[in-house]
Design an enzyme around this catalytic site. Structure first.
Site, mmCIF file in Angstrom:
data_model
loop_
_atom_site.group_PDB
_atom_site.id
_atom_site.type_symbol
_atom_site.label_atom_id
_atom_site.label_comp_id
_atom_site.label_asym_id
_atom_site.label_seq_id
_atom_site.Cartn_x
_atom_site.Cartn_y
_atom_site.Cartn_z
ATOM 1 C CB CYS A 274 17.815 30.373 59.781
ATOM 2 S SG CYS A 274 17.337 31.829 59.750
HETATM 3 N N1 NAD Z 1 12.953 34.744 61.506
HETATM 4 C C1 NAD Z 1 14.740 34.482 62.219
HETATM 5 O O1 NAD Z 1 14.769 34.018 62.878
HETATM 6 C C2 NAD Z 1 15.133 35.382 60.883
HETATM 7 C C3 NAD Z 1 16.911 34.850 61.922
HETATM 8 C C4 NAD Z 1 17.757 35.298 61.176
HETATM 9 C C5 NAD Z 1 18.115 36.161 59.693
HETATM 10 N N2 NAD Z 1 16.407 35.800 58.892
HETATM 11 C C6 NAD Z 1 16.673 36.595 57.523
HETATM 12 O O2 NAD Z 1 15.244 37.451 57.444
HETATM 13 C C7 NAD Z 1 15.268 37.267 56.153
HETATM 14 C C8 NAD Z 1 13.557 37.879 56.705
HETATM 15 O O3 NAD Z 1 13.468 36.216 57.308
HETATM 16 P P1 NAD Z 1 11.687 36.107 58.151
HETATM 17 O O4 NAD Z 1 11.456 35.242 59.103
HETATM 18 O O5 NAD Z 1 11.485 37.558 58.682
HETATM 19 O O6 NAD Z 1 10.524 36.306 56.634
HETATM 20 P P2 NAD Z 1 9.077 36.753 57.213
HETATM 21 O O7 NAD Z 1 8.447 35.069 56.054
HETATM 22 O O8 NAD Z 1 8.466 36.850 58.463
HETATM 23 O O9 NAD Z 1 8.875 38.103 56.644
HETATM 24 C C9 NAD Z 1 9.261 38.145 55.548
HETATM 25 C C10 NAD Z 1 8.330 39.677 55.216
HETATM 26 O O10 NAD Z 1 9.093 39.855 54.093
HETATM 27 C C11 NAD Z 1 7.058 40.231 53.084
HETATM 28 N N3 NAD Z 1 8.066 39.827 51.741
HETATM 29 C C12 NAD Z 1 8.222 39.296 50.963
HETATM 30 N N4 NAD Z 1 8.600 39.884 49.319
HETATM 31 C C13 NAD Z 1 8.319 41.087 49.969
HETATM 32 C C14 NAD Z 1 8.932 42.158 48.821
HETATM 33 N N5 NAD Z 1 9.151 41.834 47.853
HETATM 34 N N6 NAD Z 1 8.508 43.446 49.551
HETATM 35 C C15 NAD Z 1 8.421 43.399 50.743
HETATM 36 N N7 NAD Z 1 7.766 42.382 51.588
HETATM 37 C C16 NAD Z 1 8.069 40.730 50.669
HETATM 38 C C17 NAD Z 1 6.550 39.098 53.068
HETATM 39 O O11 NAD Z 1 5.263 39.481 53.709
HETATM 40 C C18 NAD Z 1 6.271 39.451 55.403
HETATM 41 O O12 NAD Z 1 5.647 39.796 55.447
HETATM 42 C C19 NAD Z 1 15.504 35.645 55.596
HETATM 43 O O13 NAD Z 1 16.354 36.349 54.501
HETATM 44 C C20 NAD Z 1 15.547 34.936 57.003
HETATM 45 O O14 NAD Z 1 16.279 33.891 56.182
HETATM 46 C C21 NAD Z 1 15.300 35.833 59.819
#
Ligand code: NAD
Length: 439
Positions: A274
């Site tokens: 993030c």
């Molecule tokens: N990790 C955090 O603590 C956090 C906090 C706030 C916001 N976010 C936001 O949440 C979003 C996701 O982050 P995350 O940390 O969970 O990422 P991540 O990489 O842990 O998980 C994302 C998942 O999406 C899947 N994916 C990718 N493309 C896809 C598609 N086309 N269809 C279906 N699945 C798909 C991936 O395989 C993965 O399992 C981002 O925008 C991030 O900025 C994350």
């Protein structure tokens, strides 16, 4: 009865089926939370390995215990699939896919676009679609909407669209998805009402805002606030270091002010999905408005030089002992981007290792959460070494990059010829040990 009323009733009675797309750090805990509240929840991901693991009752995010997953699999409330046609049965499609940066720090929205296209394919009357991925203001009402309306359905009447940012503090036991207030912005008043009805069943406090753009901007403000303040304290650390002043002691003293001061802590650089990424979504969008987002750019500049500073301090520490960095054995302690998590995305440890190796040092690492270290930022896959007395004694310097709580810092100080501490993990032992420098 209007479609929105029917849909709201489905959420209130918890008979609605929830589709959660992207089962990562953001999506999986939210999916569990819906399932635990009694909703039938289907998790979608393109990563077959993750889906198979979940089906076997295994987990890949350490701070989410399998004890949460197994009962949900047993009672059929949660299951994961790669078959997106099942979206046709879902009353909600909640999108939690990655939003990384591409070349030149530009937003890479390919996962959001691909997912929106898939959702559009199965979009049906009454469905709620929510984007949770962090992104610039306008993504939901410009990009996602433009794809969904290709289905021929009308937003606010036939289907409902909202943005609700994910908020999480991984490995912080003080908060759960349920107890962290959730900001929600809809494209129309009906969209907001339906989205609030959905989240209201599983989150203790929902915070409605007037638009998806406000909700998108709220998330960016939160992350930019953190990024800029960390940069500010990192810069002060560099200055105080030159002046021979311990920045940690200064922060401790300033924190006694009961109003108007929030402490931020310096470190080896930003990490995680993030804070190093999201602010640049806004600075990129700002260009469209011919507006230079100077705080964001400056914070990025300062934070991204911190790994170089750490390497410089390692070099200085070795120099004092008459050793060059070249051919020195450096033990990096902690490679995850923050304490007590296994996530190495954008971790400053990756840059530090790369810089040390470019200077021809021999680098090993220890991290109890990261047995194998693989990254596009590294030329090779590395394996965590066991933190034995011999490992520590035989290195020329141990560099604490991540201050995991289970590590024995006293043992490090007792045995390493030099300890470079980027996290103030050795604070309580520094008086009795003179082989440690801060970085
Ligand atoms: N990790 C955090 O603590 C956090 C906090 C706030 C916001 N976010 C936001 O949440 C979003 C996701 O982050 P995350 O940390 O969970 O990422 P991540 O990489 O842990 O998980 C994302 C998942 O999406 C899947 N994916 C990718 N493309 C896809 C598609 N086309 N269809 C279906 N699945 C798909 C991936 O395989 C993965 O399992 C981002 O925008 C991030 O900025 C994350």
């Amino acid at each position: 009865m209007k479609i929105s009323e029917i849909q709201i009733e489905k959420f209130r009675s918890r008979t609605a089926k929830i589709g959660l797309i992207g089962l990562g750090y953001a999506g999986l805990p939210l999916g569990f939370t819906f399932a635990e509240a009694g909703f039938e929840t289907i998790g979608f991901d393109i990563d077959t390995a993750k889906v198979e693991k979940l089906a076997r009752g295994e987990n890949y995010i350490t701070h989410l215990s399998v004890e949460r997953l197994r009962p949900l699999l047993d009672n059929g409330r949660f299951r994961a699939t790669t078959d997106f046609s099942e979206l046709a049965r879902c009353d909600a499609a909640i999108i939690c896919v990655p939003t990384p940066l591409g070349e030149g720090r530009t937003p890479d929205l390919s996962a959001v676009i691909n997912t929106a296209r898939t959702v559009a394919e199965y979009l049906h009357h009454g469905e709620l679609v929510v984007l949770e991925s962090t992104t610039y203001p306008g993504t939901t009402d410009e990009l996602v909407l433009s794809i969904l309306v290709e289905s021929g359905l009308k937003v606010g009447e036939d289907f409902f669209l909202a943005f609700s940012p994910e908020r999480e503090d991984p490995a912080n036991p003080g908060f759960t998805t349920r107890t962290i207030p959730k900001v929600v912005g809809g494209l129309t008043p009906a969209c907001l009402e339906v989205a609030l009805a959905a989240y209201g069943q599983v989150i203790e406090k929902t915070v409605p805002v007037s638009s998806a753009r406000v909700a998108e901007s709220t998330k960016l403000l939160e992350n930019i606030y953190r990024c800029v303040n960390v940069a500010m304290i990192n810069e002060l650390k560099l200055l105080f270091e030159r002046m021979g002043i311990d920045v940690w002691e200064v922060i401790r003293a300033a924190s006694t002010k009961p109003f108007g001061f929030t402490p931020f802590y310096p470190g080896p650089g930003l990490g995680g999905h993030c804070i190093p990424v999201d602010p640049f979504y806004l600075s990129w969008k700002a260009r469209e408005y011919d507006f230079p987002a100077r705080f964001i750019e400056l914070a990025g500049e300062i934070n991204s030089t911190m790994p170089n500073h750490v390497v410089q301090r390692v070099s200085e520490g070795l120099n004092l002992q008459g050793k060059p960095l070249r051919d020195s054995r450096i033990l990096v302690v902690g490679v995850a981007y923050k304490r007590d998590v296994e996530d190495v995305r954008e971790s400053p440890a990756l840059t530090i290792i790369r810089l040390l190796e470019q200077r021809l040092a021999w680098v090993t690492y220890h991290d109890p959460f990261v047995p194998l270290l693989k990254s596009r930022h590294l030329a090779r896959t590395m394996e965590s070494v066991v933190l034995t007395f011999e490992q520590v004694r035989d290195c020329d310097a141990a560099v604490i990059v991540t201050d995991h709580s289970s590590l024995d810092y006293r043992m490090l100080l007792d045995n390493a010829p030099l300890v470079v501490d980027t996290r103030n993990a050795t604070a309580q032992y520094r008086r009795s040990h003179h082989n440690v420098i801060l970085a």
